[in-house]
Write a protein that holds these residues in place. Structure first.
Motif, PDB file in Angstrom:
ATOM      1  N   VAL A  43       0.898  -1.200  -0.053  1.00 15.88           N
ATOM      2  CA  VAL A  43       0.021  -0.037  -0.019  1.00 15.88           C
ATOM      3  C   VAL A  43       0.756   1.202  -0.166  1.00 15.88           C
ATOM      4  N   THR A  44       0.803   2.185  -1.006  1.00 18.07           N
ATOM      5  CA  THR A  44       1.571   3.356  -0.892  1.00 18.07           C
ATOM      6  C   THR A  44       1.477   4.309   0.222  1.00 18.07           C
ATOM      7  N   LEU A  45       2.356   5.172   0.415  1.00 15.33           N
ATOM      8  CA  LEU A  45       2.139   6.126   1.399  1.00 15.33           C
ATOM      9  C   LEU A  45       1.051   6.964   1.447  1.00 15.33           C
TER      10      LEU A  45
ATOM     11  N   LEU B 237      -0.215  -7.351  -4.774  1.00 13.41           N
ATOM     12  CA  LEU B 237       0.962  -8.207  -4.569  1.00 13.41           C
ATOM     13  C   LEU B 237       2.477  -7.553  -5.063  1.00 13.41           C
ATOM     14  N   ASP B 238       2.513  -6.203  -4.770  1.00 19.66           N
ATOM     15  CA  ASP B 238       3.866  -5.493  -5.032  1.00 19.66           C
ATOM     16  C   ASP B 238       4.903  -5.662  -4.106  1.00 19.66           C
ATOM     17  N   SER B 239       5.759  -6.600  -4.043  1.00 18.44           N
ATOM     18  CA  SER B 239       6.704  -7.194  -3.145  1.00 18.44           C
ATOM     19  C   SER B 239       7.682  -6.135  -3.177  1.00 18.44           C
ATOM     20  N   HIS B 240       8.106  -5.329  -4.233  1.00 21.52           N
ATOM     21  CA  HIS B 240       8.919  -4.111  -4.225  1.00 21.52           C
ATOM     22  C   HIS B 240       8.523  -2.893  -3.298  1.00 21.52           C
ATOM     23  N   LEU B 241       7.239  -2.686  -3.262  1.00 27.33           N
ATOM     24  CA  LEU B 241       6.712  -1.751  -2.556  1.00 27.33           C
ATOM     25  C   LEU B 241       6.455  -2.250  -1.297  1.00 27.33           C
ATOM     26  N   SER B 242       6.225  -3.559  -0.938  1.00 28.87           N
ATOM     27  CA  SER B 242       6.165  -3.648   0.342  1.00 28.87           C
ATOM     28  C   SER B 242       7.486  -3.676   1.324  1.00 28.87           C
ATOM     29  N   TYR B 243       8.439  -3.940   0.354  1.00 28.00           N
ATOM     30  CA  TYR B 243      10.108  -3.907   1.062  1.00 28.00           C
ATOM     31  C   TYR B 243      10.366  -2.358   1.354  1.00 28.00           C
ATOM     32  N   GLN B 244       9.904  -1.721   0.536  1.00 30.75           N
ATOM     33  CA  GLN B 244      10.049  -0.120   0.817  1.00 30.75           C
ATOM     34  C   GLN B 244       9.453   0.298   1.790  1.00 30.75           C
ATOM     35  N   ARG B 245       8.102   0.011   2.207  1.00 34.36           N
ATOM     36  CA  ARG B 245       7.149   0.088   3.259  1.00 34.36           C
ATOM     37  C   ARG B 245       7.873  -0.376   4.840  1.00 34.36           C
ATOM     38  N   ALA B 246       8.421  -1.494   4.509  1.00 38.77           N
ATOM     39  CA  ALA B 246       9.068  -2.119   5.608  1.00 38.77           C
ATOM     40  C   ALA B 246      10.222  -1.525   6.040  1.00 38.77           C
ATOM     41  N   CYS B 247      11.189  -0.925   5.033  1.00 37.83           N
ATOM     42  CA  CYS B 247      12.308  -0.231   5.275  1.00 37.83           C
ATOM     43  C   CYS B 247      11.872   1.133   5.965  1.00 37.83           C
ATOM     44  N   LEU B 248      10.651   1.692   5.393  1.00 39.47           N
ATOM     45  CA  LEU B 248      10.377   3.033   5.996  1.00 39.47           C
ATOM     46  C   LEU B 248       9.954   3.076   7.313  1.00 39.47           C
TER      47      LEU B 248
ATOM     48  N   GLY C  10      16.712  -9.027   4.826  1.00 41.61           N
ATOM     49  CA  GLY C  10      15.162  -8.630   4.106  1.00 41.61           C
ATOM     50  C   GLY C  10      14.669  -9.910   3.654  1.00 41.61           C
ATOM     51  N   ARG C  11      13.621  -9.740   3.742  1.00 40.34           N
ATOM     52  CA  ARG C  11      12.685 -11.340   3.456  1.00 40.34           C
ATOM     53  C   ARG C  11      11.247 -10.978   2.689  1.00 40.34           C
ATOM     54  N   LEU C  12      11.133 -11.788   1.651  1.00 36.75           N
ATOM     55  CA  LEU C  12       9.581 -11.646   1.216  1.00 36.75           C
ATOM     56  C   LEU C  12       8.785 -12.681   2.133  1.00 36.75           C
ATOM     57  N   SER C  13       7.846 -12.322   2.829  1.00 38.99           N
ATOM     58  CA  SER C  13       7.345 -13.090   3.763  1.00 38.99           C
ATOM     59  C   SER C  13       5.964 -13.511   3.281  1.00 38.99           C
ATOM     60  N   GLY C  14       5.394 -12.935   2.178  1.00 39.30           N
ATOM     61  CA  GLY C  14       4.149 -13.318   1.809  1.00 39.30           C
ATOM     62  C   GLY C  14       4.053 -12.994   0.791  1.00 39.30           C
ATOM     63  N   VAL C  15       3.778 -13.677  -0.479  1.00 37.31           N
ATOM     64  CA  VAL C  15       3.611 -13.370  -1.881  1.00 37.31           C
ATOM     65  C   VAL C  15       2.410 -13.927  -2.465  1.00 37.31           C
ATOM     66  N   VAL C  16       1.227 -14.448  -1.387  1.00 36.26           N
ATOM     67  CA  VAL C  16       0.034 -15.078  -2.091  1.00 36.26           C
ATOM     68  C   VAL C  16      -1.094 -14.419  -1.640  1.00 36.26           C
ATOM     69  N   ASP C  17      -1.085 -13.662  -0.453  1.00 38.95           N
ATOM     70  CA  ASP C  17      -2.280 -13.241   0.043  1.00 38.95           C
ATOM     71  C   ASP C  17      -2.753 -11.984  -0.642  1.00 38.95           C
ATOM     72  N   VAL C  18      -3.592 -11.974  -1.685  1.00 34.08           N
ATOM     73  CA  VAL C  18      -4.243 -10.896  -2.397  1.00 34.08           C
ATOM     74  C   VAL C  18      -5.013  -9.943  -1.320  1.00 34.08           C
ATOM     75  N   PRO C  19      -4.855  -8.884  -1.614  1.00 34.98           N
ATOM     76  CA  PRO C  19      -3.912  -7.991  -2.655  1.00 34.98           C
ATOM     77  C   PRO C  19      -2.512  -7.644  -2.224  1.00 34.98           C
ATOM     78  N   ASN C  20      -2.411  -8.109  -0.974  1.00 32.12           N
ATOM     79  CA  ASN C  20      -1.251  -7.342  -0.054  1.00 32.12           C
ATOM     80  C   ASN C  20       0.196  -8.274  -0.174  1.00 32.12           C
ATOM     81  N   ALA C  21       1.237  -8.027  -0.698  1.00 28.41           N
ATOM     82  CA  ALA C  21       2.521  -8.867  -0.433  1.00 28.41           C
ATOM     83  C   ALA C  21       2.912  -8.216   0.726  1.00 28.41           C
TER      84      ALA C  21
END
Length: 416
Positions: A322-324, A331-342, A369-380
């Motif tokens: 989810v964006t800021l 399922l945007d894992s790139h975005l989810s890692y950004q949000r975890a870092c923030l 850094g880990r991809l912890s969930g990539v199947v639970d729509v809509p959120n990676a």
């Protein structure tokens, strides 16, 4: 100690050395040496900007960093008997900074991490951190500390950020074609979507004249990872690692550089590792026909090294796609890692760090850094694990609130 087949003189620039390396990928860059299967050898490596970044309290050098010059790569090294279709085995036997206690170049007792300005490369969080900042790290054995990010001390997982084999002519054409198509979708984007061939500042080994001009116009930049390995920035390619690279040209033409003293998963500030010059000891071997035998048609596979810091306690932060500003992404894992870092950065600021200090720390320290969930729509869901032992204050939440620390001088910011 293995024989040094690519020596460097610290008092000279990359192009003034006895042997000239390269900073582009092309099959016609001649090898500087030939090694035999089963042979071990030592290679000296320049820091990726060839000494343009300084041990001081200004980030102007990061702001003005000449991206056309990178990366300074040692090699290529031909492997006797290697043919297209083989797998090249590369064992990382040892590596470390230039063995001097102090000196003017990164690797001589110190290294650096940089937040690149959005107008000059950007980074993983460039929209939130558009300006240039820098942290200088001092080395004591395997331990890194910084006057710019105080109250932390950690053991580095030293590794080469960049290593790979030369592409074939067909593979090079594939790279340039697909990356040009991507650039064409938004040619004015800042930072750019990709970096096309750039003859300016190209270093191409011993090539001269018309051969140099032709290759400089075609050669691929070294910034991204590709099928040949390249700039993968995998922190676990440390001592004891064994890497299996596809071979695309006769001799394989292995190159290496961009040594890191430490790095967090993702190298999120772009210059997110602790950059250094140094040495690396390698051993090579071949699996004839190994690409077909093991289904490795592209991209390296590897066995991680067994030498790394043993952190047992972590504080982890999660993020979702989810964006800021509240937009849901699928399922945007790139975005989810950004949000975890923030989220991790926001947390660290409650102790007294500036957001920039926290960002630099996540790039340099051995975070997971880990991809912890990539199947639970809509959120990676992605997660960032901070080793708590690197801090000299308690990091976990308590009823008493965060322990306020003195953030020191802070991370130097570039002038305008």
């Amino acid at each position: 100690m293995p024989d040094v087949i690519f020596p460097l003189d610290s008092t000279k620039t990359f192009t003034q050395q006895q042997l000239t390396g390269h900073n582009r990928w092309h099959p016609d860059i001649p090898p500087v040496a030939t090694v035999k299967p089963g042979e071990s050898f030592r290679v000296h490596c320049r820091e990726w900007f060839d000494g343009d970044i300084h041990n001081d309290d200004s980030a102007d050098d990061i702001r003005d960093a000449p991206l056309d010059k990178v990366h300074c790569l040692s090699g290529p090294f031909a492997v006797e008997g290697a043919k297209p279709g083989d797998l090249l085995i590369v064992d990382i036997l040892d590596l470390g900074p230039i063995p001097l206690e102090e000196g003017p170049l990164a690797g001589q007792g110190w290294g650096y991490t940089g937040i690149f300005a959005k107008k000059n490369g950007g980074g993983f969080l460039t929209d939130q951190f558009p300006d240039a900042y820098k942290a200088v790290w001092d080395f004591t054995g395997h331990t890194a500390t910084s006057r710019h990010v105080p109250h932390v001390s950690f053991t580095g997982i030293m590794h080469p950020g960049l290593m790979g084999t030369a592409p074939s002519h067909d593979l090079l054409t594939t790279w340039n074609t697909r990356e040009a198509a991507l650039i064409a979708t938004d040619p004015e984007r800042v930072p750019p979507l990709a970096l096309p061939p750039q003859p300016k500042d190209a270093v191409l080994g011993s090539l001269e004249g018309a051969d140099y001009d032709r290759v400089a116009a075609e050669a691929a930049r070294t910034a991204p990872p590709r099928e040949n390995g390249g700039n993968q920035d995998i922190k676990n390619l440390s001592r004891g690692s064994r890497v299996f690279y596809p071979v695309f040209v006769d001799g394989a033409n292995l190159s290496v550089g961009d040594l890191h003293f430490s790095q967090g998963d993702g190298e999120i500030t772009f210059c997110g590792a602790i950059e250094m010059g140094g040495f690396i000891d390698l051993r090579v071997d071949l699996i004839k026909g190994g690409m077909e035998t093991y289904g490795v048609s592209e991209n390296a596979i590897f066995m991680p090294g067994n030498v790394e810091p043993q952190y047992s306690e972590w504080l982890a932060f999660s993020g979702t796609s989810v964006t800021l500003d509240g937009e849901q992404r699928y399922l945007d894992s790139h975005l989810s890692y950004q949000r975890a870092c923030l989220h991790a950065i926001d947390y660290l600021t409650t102790f007294g760090y500036s957001p920039e200090q926290a960002y630099l720390l996540l790039g340099a320290a051995p975070i997971e850094g880990r991809l912890s969930g990539v199947v639970d729509v809509p959120n990676a869901c992605a997660t960032v694990y901070l080793p708590t032992a690197i801090f000299d204050f308690p990091l976990a939440p308590t009823a008493n609130g965060p322990t306020r620390i003195d953030p020191g001088m802070g991370a130097p910011r570039s002038s305008f």
